[in-house]
Design a protein around this motif. Sequence first.
Motif, PDB file in Angstrom:
ATOM      1  N   VAL A   1       0.853  -1.190   0.000  1.00 49.88           N
ATOM      2  CA  VAL A   1       0.000   0.000   0.000  1.00 49.88           C
ATOM      3  C   VAL A   1       0.889   1.240   0.000  1.00 49.88           C
ATOM      4  N   PRO A   2       0.316   2.407  -0.260  1.00 48.41           N
ATOM      5  CA  PRO A   2       1.135   3.624  -0.309  1.00 48.41           C
ATOM      6  C   PRO A   2       1.867   3.885   1.005  1.00 48.41           C
ATOM      7  N   PRO A   3       2.941   4.666   0.919  1.00 49.09           N
ATOM      8  CA  PRO A   3       3.700   4.978   2.137  1.00 49.09           C
ATOM      9  C   PRO A   3       2.884   5.851   3.076  1.00 49.09           C
ATOM     10  N   THR A   4       3.189   5.737   4.351  1.00 49.23           N
ATOM     11  CA  THR A   4       2.547   6.628   5.311  1.00 49.23           C
ATOM     12  C   THR A   4       3.238   7.983   5.227  1.00 49.23           C
ATOM     13  N   SER A   5       2.476   9.014   5.472  1.00 41.13           N
ATOM     14  CA  SER A   5       3.033  10.361   5.412  1.00 41.13           C
ATOM     15  C   SER A   5       2.963  10.984   6.795  1.00 41.13           C
ATOM     16  N   THR A   6       4.012  11.656   7.172  1.00 42.40           N
ATOM     17  CA  THR A   6       4.026  12.345   8.463  1.00 42.40           C
ATOM     18  C   THR A   6       3.721  13.825   8.295  1.00 42.40           C
ATOM     19  N   ALA A   7       3.522  14.260   7.051  1.00 38.60           N
ATOM     20  CA  ALA A   7       3.198  15.672   6.805  1.00 38.60           C
ATOM     21  C   ALA A   7       1.804  15.980   7.353  1.00 38.60           C
ATOM     22  N   PRO A   8       1.661  17.085   8.096  1.00 38.88           N
ATOM     23  CA  PRO A   8       0.374  17.381   8.716  1.00 38.88           C
ATOM     24  C   PRO A   8      -0.741  17.666   7.717  1.00 38.88           C
ATOM     25  N   THR A   9      -0.437  18.048   6.496  1.00 39.04           N
ATOM     26  CA  THR A   9      -1.486  18.370   5.525  1.00 39.04           C
ATOM     27  C   THR A   9      -1.923  17.178   4.695  1.00 39.04           C
ATOM     28  N   LYS A  10      -1.284  16.038   4.872  1.00 41.17           N
ATOM     29  CA  LYS A  10      -1.595  14.866   4.059  1.00 41.17           C
ATOM     30  C   LYS A  10      -2.808  14.088   4.575  1.00 41.17           C
ATOM     31  N   GLY A  11      -3.309  14.370   5.747  1.00 36.44           N
ATOM     32  CA  GLY A  11      -4.443  13.634   6.282  1.00 36.44           C
ATOM     33  C   GLY A  11      -3.996  12.407   7.054  1.00 36.44           C
ATOM     34  N   THR A  12      -4.954  11.707   7.635  1.00 42.99           N
ATOM     35  CA  THR A  12      -4.639  10.504   8.399  1.00 42.99           C
ATOM     36  C   THR A  12      -4.316   9.359   7.448  1.00 42.99           C
ATOM     37  N   GLU A  13      -3.742   8.314   7.996  1.00 41.71           N
ATOM     38  CA  GLU A  13      -3.420   7.149   7.171  1.00 41.71           C
ATOM     39  C   GLU A  13      -4.689   6.555   6.568  1.00 41.71           C
ATOM     40  N   GLN A  14      -5.792   6.567   7.325  1.00 44.07           N
ATOM     41  CA  GLN A  14      -7.057   6.055   6.809  1.00 44.07           C
ATOM     42  C   GLN A  14      -7.515   6.866   5.600  1.00 44.07           C
ATOM     43  N   GLU A  15      -7.342   8.180   5.648  1.00 44.20           N
ATOM     44  CA  GLU A  15      -7.714   9.034   4.511  1.00 44.20           C
ATOM     45  C   GLU A  15      -6.789   8.781   3.328  1.00 44.20           C
ATOM     46  N   GLN A  16      -5.496   8.619   3.590  1.00 48.36           N
ATOM     47  CA  GLN A  16      -4.538   8.360   2.513  1.00 48.36           C
ATOM     48  C   GLN A  16      -4.832   7.045   1.808  1.00 48.36           C
ATOM     49  N   LEU A  17      -5.246   6.034   2.539  1.00 51.56           N
ATOM     50  CA  LEU A  17      -5.550   4.731   1.950  1.00 51.56           C
ATOM     51  C   LEU A  17      -6.926   4.695   1.295  1.00 51.56           C
ATOM     52  N   GLY A  18      -7.771   5.666   1.593  1.00 52.47           N
ATOM     53  CA  GLY A  18      -9.131   5.641   1.074  1.00 52.47           C
ATOM     54  C   GLY A  18      -9.961   4.583   1.764  1.00 52.47           C
ATOM     55  N   LEU A  19      -9.669   4.332   3.029  1.00 52.29           N
ATOM     56  CA  LEU A  19     -10.328   3.271   3.782  1.00 52.29           C
ATOM     57  C   LEU A  19     -11.856   3.407   3.790  1.00 52.29           C
ATOM     58  N   LEU A  20     -12.343   4.626   3.841  1.00 52.63           N
ATOM     59  CA  LEU A  20     -13.795   4.837   3.848  1.00 52.63           C
ATOM     60  C   LEU A  20     -14.340   5.153   2.458  1.00 52.63           C
ATOM     61  N   GLY A  21     -13.561   4.835   1.437  1.00 53.70           N
ATOM     62  CA  GLY A  21     -14.030   4.957   0.067  1.00 53.70           C
ATOM     63  C   GLY A  21     -14.075   6.377  -0.450  1.00 53.70           C
ATOM     64  N   THR A  22     -14.864   6.552  -1.494  1.00 60.39           N
ATOM     65  CA  THR A  22     -15.012   7.834  -2.175  1.00 60.39           C
ATOM     66  C   THR A  22     -16.476   8.244  -2.158  1.00 60.39           C
ATOM     67  N   ALA A  23     -16.791   9.286  -2.878  1.00 54.65           N
ATOM     68  CA  ALA A  23     -18.191   9.728  -2.983  1.00 54.65           C
ATOM     69  C   ALA A  23     -19.076   8.612  -3.547  1.00 54.65           C
ATOM     70  N   ALA A  24     -18.513   7.749  -4.362  1.00 57.55           N
ATOM     71  CA  ALA A  24     -19.273   6.638  -4.941  1.00 57.55           C
ATOM     72  C   ALA A  24     -19.703   5.615  -3.887  1.00 57.55           C
ATOM     73  N   ASP A  25     -19.098   5.660  -2.706  1.00 64.46           N
ATOM     74  CA  ASP A  25     -19.415   4.703  -1.634  1.00 64.46           C
ATOM     75  C   ASP A  25     -20.409   5.246  -0.614  1.00 64.46           C
ATOM     76  N   ARG A  26     -21.054   6.340  -0.933  1.00 63.92           N
ATOM     77  CA  ARG A  26     -21.997   6.937   0.031  1.00 63.92           C
ATOM     78  C   ARG A  26     -23.064   5.948   0.478  1.00 63.92           C
ATOM     79  N   ALA A  27     -23.655   5.217  -0.457  1.00 69.72           N
ATOM     80  CA  ALA A  27     -24.698   4.249  -0.093  1.00 69.72           C
ATOM     81  C   ALA A  27     -24.143   3.187   0.855  1.00 69.72           C
ATOM     82  N   SER A  28     -22.932   2.748   0.610  1.00 76.34           N
ATOM     83  CA  SER A  28     -22.306   1.754   1.493  1.00 76.34           C
ATOM     84  C   SER A  28     -22.035   2.345   2.865  1.00 76.34           C
TER      85      SER A  28
END
Length: 172
Positions: free
Chosen positions: A71-98
């Motif tokens: 999976v992509p590298p983890t980022s320690t930069a404060p503007t990059k978001g959490t690791e969950q956001e970087q991985l797309g763990l909660l999906g995209t706008a297309a996953d709203r129903a889910s």
Amino acid sequence: MSEAKRINGMSSEGGAMKFVSNAGSDRVLDLIRPWLKPNHRMDMVSPSFSLYAFSEVLTELPHLSNARLVVPPTSTAPTKGTEQEQLGLLGTAADRASRNKLQAPWLARKLAAWLESKADVRHASGPIPQGTLVLRDSQGSAQQAALGSFSFSSEGLGASRYTQPSTIHISP
């Protein structure tokens, strides 16, 4: 079979690589699902990793003997978001129903248990530009491979009706 026809355990006999539209009945999900069998293996490099993609193969993945994930590298930069956001763990706008089914915590526990029992997860040293997936039989021979502009997300597997056009190659 000649060495030129055999690369990394995969034979070119019986079919050439084909393009997958990732829509309708020509989806990555439909092409990999038959290879998610007991004692088979999965190797995957993906720019994202969604709970909702995991839910699409929730019944099949536990049967695999093991999985190797990059999976992509983890980022320690404060503007990059959490690791969950970087991985797309909660999906995209297309996953709203889910997401509206409110199953994310349950899916996260299932995913964590699967990762702990079956997967070897590594972080890439740099960005991952496209996805690669190789499914292997119980002897470790590659049986199905996918390469291209997809990821382990509901859109990347073709499970979302909002799938963007993409170029994906599948090799039997």
